[in-house]
Design an enzyme around this catalytic site. Sequence first.
Site, PDB file in Angstrom:
ATOM      1  N   GLY A  82     -51.160 -18.484 -43.950  1.00 15.89           N
ATOM      2  CA  GLY A  82     -49.775 -18.716 -43.530  1.00 15.89           C
ATOM      3  C   GLY A  82     -49.348 -20.161 -43.690  1.00 15.89           C
ATOM      4  O   GLY A  82     -50.159 -21.082 -43.645  1.00 15.89           O
ATOM      5  N   ARG A 146     -53.649 -14.554 -49.219  1.00 13.38           N
ATOM      6  CA  ARG A 146     -54.589 -14.218 -48.152  1.00 13.38           C
ATOM      7  C   ARG A 146     -55.904 -13.611 -48.651  1.00 13.38           C
ATOM      8  O   ARG A 146     -56.711 -13.133 -47.863  1.00 13.38           O
ATOM      9  CB  ARG A 146     -53.926 -13.277 -47.147  1.00 13.38           C
ATOM     10  CG  ARG A 146     -52.782 -13.956 -46.395  1.00 13.38           C
ATOM     11  CD  ARG A 146     -52.299 -13.171 -45.199  1.00 13.38           C
ATOM     12  NE  ARG A 146     -51.170 -13.854 -44.578  1.00 13.38           N
ATOM     13  CZ  ARG A 146     -51.265 -14.700 -43.553  1.00 13.38           C
ATOM     14  NH1 ARG A 146     -52.450 -14.974 -43.029  1.00 13.38           N
ATOM     15  NH2 ARG A 146     -50.194 -15.276 -43.055  1.00 13.38           N
ATOM     16  N   ASP A 177     -61.260 -18.935 -41.372  1.00 14.03           N
ATOM     17  CA  ASP A 177     -61.986 -18.104 -42.335  1.00 14.03           C
ATOM     18  C   ASP A 177     -62.071 -18.772 -43.707  1.00 14.03           C
ATOM     19  O   ASP A 177     -63.126 -18.775 -44.341  1.00 14.03           O
ATOM     20  CB  ASP A 177     -61.317 -16.729 -42.483  1.00 14.03           C
ATOM     21  CG  ASP A 177     -61.677 -15.805 -41.329  1.00 14.03           C
ATOM     22  OD1 ASP A 177     -62.543 -16.199 -40.500  1.00 14.03           O
ATOM     23  OD2 ASP A 177     -61.102 -14.708 -41.225  1.00 14.03           O
ATOM     24  N   LYS A 203     -56.178 -26.148 -41.655  1.00  8.64           N
ATOM     25  CA  LYS A 203     -54.777 -25.745 -41.511  1.00  8.64           C
ATOM     26  C   LYS A 203     -54.722 -24.520 -40.617  1.00  8.64           C
ATOM     27  O   LYS A 203     -55.267 -23.493 -40.965  1.00  8.64           O
ATOM     28  CB  LYS A 203     -54.199 -25.389 -42.880  1.00  8.64           C
ATOM     29  CG  LYS A 203     -52.747 -24.978 -42.891  1.00  8.64           C
ATOM     30  CD  LYS A 203     -52.530 -23.694 -43.684  1.00  8.64           C
ATOM     31  CE  LYS A 203     -53.287 -22.578 -43.014  1.00  8.64           C
ATOM     32  NZ  LYS A 203     -52.874 -21.249 -43.228  1.00  8.64           N
ATOM     33  N   THR A 204     -54.160 -24.650 -39.474  1.00 15.88           N
ATOM     34  CA  THR A 204     -53.976 -23.493 -38.608  1.00 15.88           C
ATOM     35  C   THR A 204     -52.918 -23.849 -37.591  1.00 15.88           C
ATOM     36  O   THR A 204     -53.159 -24.587 -36.639  1.00 15.88           O
ATOM     37  CB  THR A 204     -55.249 -23.074 -37.869  1.00 15.88           C
ATOM     38  OG1 THR A 204     -54.868 -22.554 -36.607  1.00 15.88           O
ATOM     39  CG2 THR A 204     -56.151 -24.246 -37.634  1.00 15.88           C
ATOM     40  N   ASP A 206     -51.561 -22.202 -35.349  1.00 19.63           N
ATOM     41  CA  ASP A 206     -51.823 -21.730 -33.982  1.00 19.63           C
ATOM     42  C   ASP A 206     -52.626 -22.752 -33.173  1.00 19.63           C
ATOM     43  O   ASP A 206     -52.668 -22.680 -31.955  1.00 19.63           O
ATOM     44  CB  ASP A 206     -52.620 -20.425 -33.996  1.00 19.63           C
ATOM     45  CG  ASP A 206     -51.760 -19.235 -34.368  1.00 19.63           C
ATOM     46  OD1 ASP A 206     -50.568 -19.433 -34.627  1.00 19.63           O
ATOM     47  OD2 ASP A 206     -52.296 -18.123 -34.393  1.00 19.63           O
TER      48      ASP A 206
END
Lengths: 559, 559
Positions: A82, A146, A177, A203-204, A206
Site C-alpha cells: 500500500g 502485492r 512481509d 514502509k508501513t 500503520d
Amino acid sequence: MNETRSSLCNARLTYSPKLPFALREGANRVRIEKGHATSPVSNEDQISKLFPVTCGAPVVHMERNDATLSKPLKVGVLLSGGQAPGGHNVISGIFDGVKSIRNDSRVIGFLNGPSGLIEGDFREITSDFLSDFRNVGGFDIIGSGRTKIETDEQFAKCAETVRSAQLDCVFIIGGDDSNTNAALLAEYFVANDVFCSVIGCPKTIDGDLKNYYIETPFGFDTASKTYAQLIGNIARDANSAKKYWHFIKIMGRSASHIGLEVGLQTQPNICLISEEVESKGMTLAQVVTQFADVVEARATSGKNFGIAIIPEGLLEFIPEFKKLIAELNDGLVELVDELEELPQIHDKVIRICDYLSPKSSNLLADLPSTIQMQLLLERDPHGNVQVSLIETEKLLIELVDNELRHRPSYTGKFKAIAHFFGYEGRCAHPSNFDSDYAYSLGYSASILAKGGFTGYMASISNLADGVDNWQACGIPTSMLMTIERRHGKDKPVIQKALVDLDGKAFLQFKSKRDKWAISESYIYPGSIQYYGPPELSDSVTQTLKIDAQARQIKQLQAK
Amino acid sequence: MNETRSSLCNARLTYSPKLPFALREGANRVRIEKGHATSPVSNEDQISKLFPVTCGAPVVHMERNDATLSKPLKVGVLLSGGQAPGGHNVISGIFDGVKSIRNDSRVIGFLNGPSGLIEGDFREITSDFLSDFRNVGGFDIIGSGRTKIETDEQFAKCAETVRSAQLDCVFIIGGDDSNTNAALLAEYFVANDVFCSVIGCPKTIDGDLKNYYIETPFGFDTASKTYAQLIGNIARDANSAKKYWHFIKIMGRSASHIGLEVGLQTQPNICLISEEVESKGMTLAQVVTQFADVVEARATSGKNFGIAIIPEGLLEFIPEFKKLIAELNDGLVELVDELEELPQIHDKVIRICDYLSPKSSNLLADLPSTIQMQLLLERDPHGNVQVSLIETEKLLIELVDNELRHRPSYTGKFKAIAHFFGYEGRCAHPSNFDSDYAYSLGYSASILAKGGFTGYMASISNLADGVDNWQACGIPTSMLMTIERRHGKDKPVIQKALVDLDGKAFLQFKSKRDKWAISESYIYPGSIQYYGPPELSDSVTQTLKIDAQARQIKQLQAK
C-alpha cells in the site's frame, strides 16, 4: 494553474529535502562505523539458520569522512504494498545517493511492485523523469504491487533479472512481509553467488514496523496529520451544530498507532485502541456499553453530539469476535451446500448458528442483519469471511443506538454519522518531515549499497531532535525477526510492533481521555503546512515527541 | 503543542485579514455612493408590495472619504444554518468595523441561531472573547441554528429583543431563506417603528446564492479546496494501486457548484453535474449507462480504476426519480396502515408498486433492495421520503456493477469504493481568501449599518482581481427575489443560482471531460496553504477565475 499540475505540486517539486549532517556532502564522504552486534527478537537458533549471513550482524552508523573514490553503481528499486506518503522521496534519495557516488551510476525501477523484479519488467529512472515526482505523494512513479517474493522459483527468477541487468543492489521499499522476503532473498543471493545486495526500506503506514532504530515509518506523519485535519474539521462541525455524533473509523488494521496519534492530535470524546480492547479481553457488548456510557454522560449535560474514533482493525482484537470469525470460516466451508440451498439470509443465520459454539451463536444472532449479511455473503477467494469489509463504524452506531433505547436512564437524542478515512491520507503530498525522512532513508540505503551491505535495512534515528541531529544507520533485518506458526509451518516474520500499553504515549492518552469524554477539548489541527513558521511546517507527531522524551528520561536515569 | 489549541490555530489567530482599499482606514473614512436602482429577478409587482421600503432601492458603493464623526453603534449578530469557513471572520469584520466607528460601540451575539434573536438569548462579544476565533473555522463562537424567522409572532418577538437590547442593527449571516426572512424582518421593523436595521450576509457553501454582486459565497473557496485535496489524494492512490474505482459523492444538494469546482480542480474521469442531468431529462438508467461506458472504455485499455464525482443532490435532478419520490410521498401516507401490516420489505414494495404509476413502479422495482428499504422506511417527521439519506454513491456502484455484468463486451474487473465528503470541509480553517473575503463582508456590513441601510446585504465584488481591487458594496436583498409557489401559497424567495450550462466554467469543463474520462489527467491540489508563495496561499477557485475572465471579455465587447 497549468492543466497538468497543481500549484502546490509545482512548488513541492523544487523543495530540497534536508539530510542528516553526515550525509550532506554525498555518499563518498561517509564512513560506515560498525556498532554493536544484534540478535533477533526471539528464536535465535531458527533465525540464524535461515539468515546465516546477516543474523547477528552489527548495527552500522554513518559518519562524515574525507572524500573517497568509488566505482559507479547500478541499482534497482521497487515499491511493495500500500501507498505511503514519501515513497517517491525514498527513490529520489536513492537516486541522488548513488549519483553522488559517481555521476555515471544508474537506477532502474521495477514496475508495479515485486512482480517487476521477478519478471524483469523495469524502466530506467533518469533525472528528468524523476523531476516530476520529487516531494509529491503517490507511488505512481513506477507503481506498486502485492506479489510476494517467497518461493525458490521466484528467487531464481529474481536472480536472473539482477544478473541480466547487472545490478549491484536491489532496494525493496515495503512492509514487514516484503522486508522479511527481502532478507531471505539477500541470503539466497549470497548462497547462490549472485553478487547483488538487497537493502530494505521500512514502509508501513500503520506503524507496526518499529524498533529502537525504526522510530516511525515514513508516511505516518503525513497520513496521521491528514486524518487529524479531517477529524478536527468534523469535531468543529459537531461542536458548532451540536446535533450529531460522528463515528470515525480510521486506518490501521493490525495496530492502532494511527488511532492513538490522531487521538492525541484531536482529543476526541472516545478513542478506542484495539490493543487495549484485546488486553482487557473485552466483549463486543462491553465495547458498546463503554460507548453508550459516554453518549449518556454527555446527553445528561445536554450534549447530544460528540466524536468517536474507531481503529479499522477493532473487531479482530475483540477475542469473542475473532473466535466467531474462525468458527464461521470453518462452518461456511463445511456447510457450503446446505447454506446455498437456503434462499433467505434469515434461514442461513439460523442454520449456521446451530453449527457455531453457543457463545459465537449468540454473538452472531445479536448482530444487525446488515452485518450478518456481510459476514455470510461476502467471502474472499479462499471462502474466508472478509473482516476488512465490515463497516465497524456503522455496526457500532446501530448497537449503541439499540443499547441507548433500552436504557431508561437515557433521555437524549442519538443521531450518528459514520465516516471511514484511509485512502484520503496514503497518497497525500509528504509533509516536510516525511519528505526529509524518506529522502534520508533512501540516501542512507544507497550508502549501505556502496558499502556492500546486504540483508540490511536503512534507518534514520533521533527523529524528534531536528534534522541536524538525525543519525543515519543500517540494521540487519534479521534483528526484527521472530518465528511464527503460519498455516502449520514455522515462518520467520518481523515482529509486529503493537501500541505499547505501558508506553508513555498511550499512558498520556489514558490519563486524559476521561476529561476529553465529557468536555469539548477538541483540537483542530487544520491542513498540513509545507511553508511558514517551522512550528507549523516542521512539526513531528505526538507519538514521536512523547517517545523521544521517554527515551531521554530513560537514558538520563541509566547514567 | 499546548493542550487547547493546534499550532496552526495559534498562527491563524494572529493573521491580519486584508480589506478592500476603501475600508482600510476604518468605517468613518468611508463614503457611501448610491449607484443604479435595482429591480427583483421577476414578479416585481408582488415583490414591491412585500418589500415597499427596499424594492427598487439602489446598489451602493463604498469609497474612501475624509474622516467623519459618528455616534457609537450597538449591534447584534447571528449565524443561521450550516457551517461555512469564514463565519467567525464575518463576525470579526463586523466587530472591527463598528469599533472603528467608535470604540464604545458594542456587539452582541445571538446564541444558537435565529432562535437566539427570537428568545433574546445572547452574549456580549468582547475583543478578548473574539480573539480565540479570528481566522479559524467553525460556527462555535455563538453557535448556529435552523429556526426560521417567518411568522408575525416571531417578528414581534424579534422586535421585543432588539428594543430591549437597544440595538441599532441586526446582522443575519445565512443562506437564501434566512436572507429572505431578514429582508421581511427589515420591512416589518420599518412598518412598526422599530428603529433597528437588518443587514444580511450571504452564506451558502453550496454556492447557490449568487448574482452580479455576489460572485461567490464565503467558505466556498475553503470547502471546495478541502474536497479537492481529498479527491486528489484518492486519485493519486487510484493511479498508484490501479485497482479501484472511487465513487465520491460531494456536498451540494440544491446545486452542483462544488462538484463543478472540484471537477475543474482535480480533472476526474467522471464528474456529473446535476443541472445537466436535469436539463437533458436523463433517466437513472441513462446515468448508469454513461458511467458504465466510461468504466468499459477504460477497462479496454487495461485500466480498471478511476475517479467519479457525484453531486449530493443528483437523484433529485433526475426527473423520473423526482416523480417517484413525489408519488411515494403521497402513497406512503395514503397506504400507511396497509403497509404497516406487511412485515416483509419485499411485500411492502409489491404493494406500493401497485399504487405507483407504471413508470415509477418499474423504477422502484429495479432499485437495489437496500435503497428500496431506505425509501420506504426512513421518513422525516412529515412522512416524506428522506432523499438526503440515500447513499447515491453506493446506489450507482451497485447499478453500474449490474449493468457491466450484463455487457458481453465488458471483460474488465469492477471494484469500487464509495466516499462522501461534506462535513470534512464546512468547518475547515478559512483559506486566506475566505478569511479576507468574510472579514471584508462583515466590515462592509458594519458600514451599511452605520449608513442606516436596512434590508440590504453586504457584497464584495471583483474578487478574482486581488484584494487591492476588491469593491465593497451593498445591495437591497429584494434584488435577488422572485415569487415561488410553496405549499399552495405565493412566497417571496431568493432565486437559486444553479450551475449555468451556458457559462464559461461549465463549458470549459465540458470541452475537456472526454479527454479526462479515458486518460489520467488528475491534478493533485494537496492541502490548503496559508503561508508561502502567493500562488499557493492566495489563489482563488477555478470558477471565480473563469467567471471573471468571461465578465472581462463581456465588458470589452460592450465597449
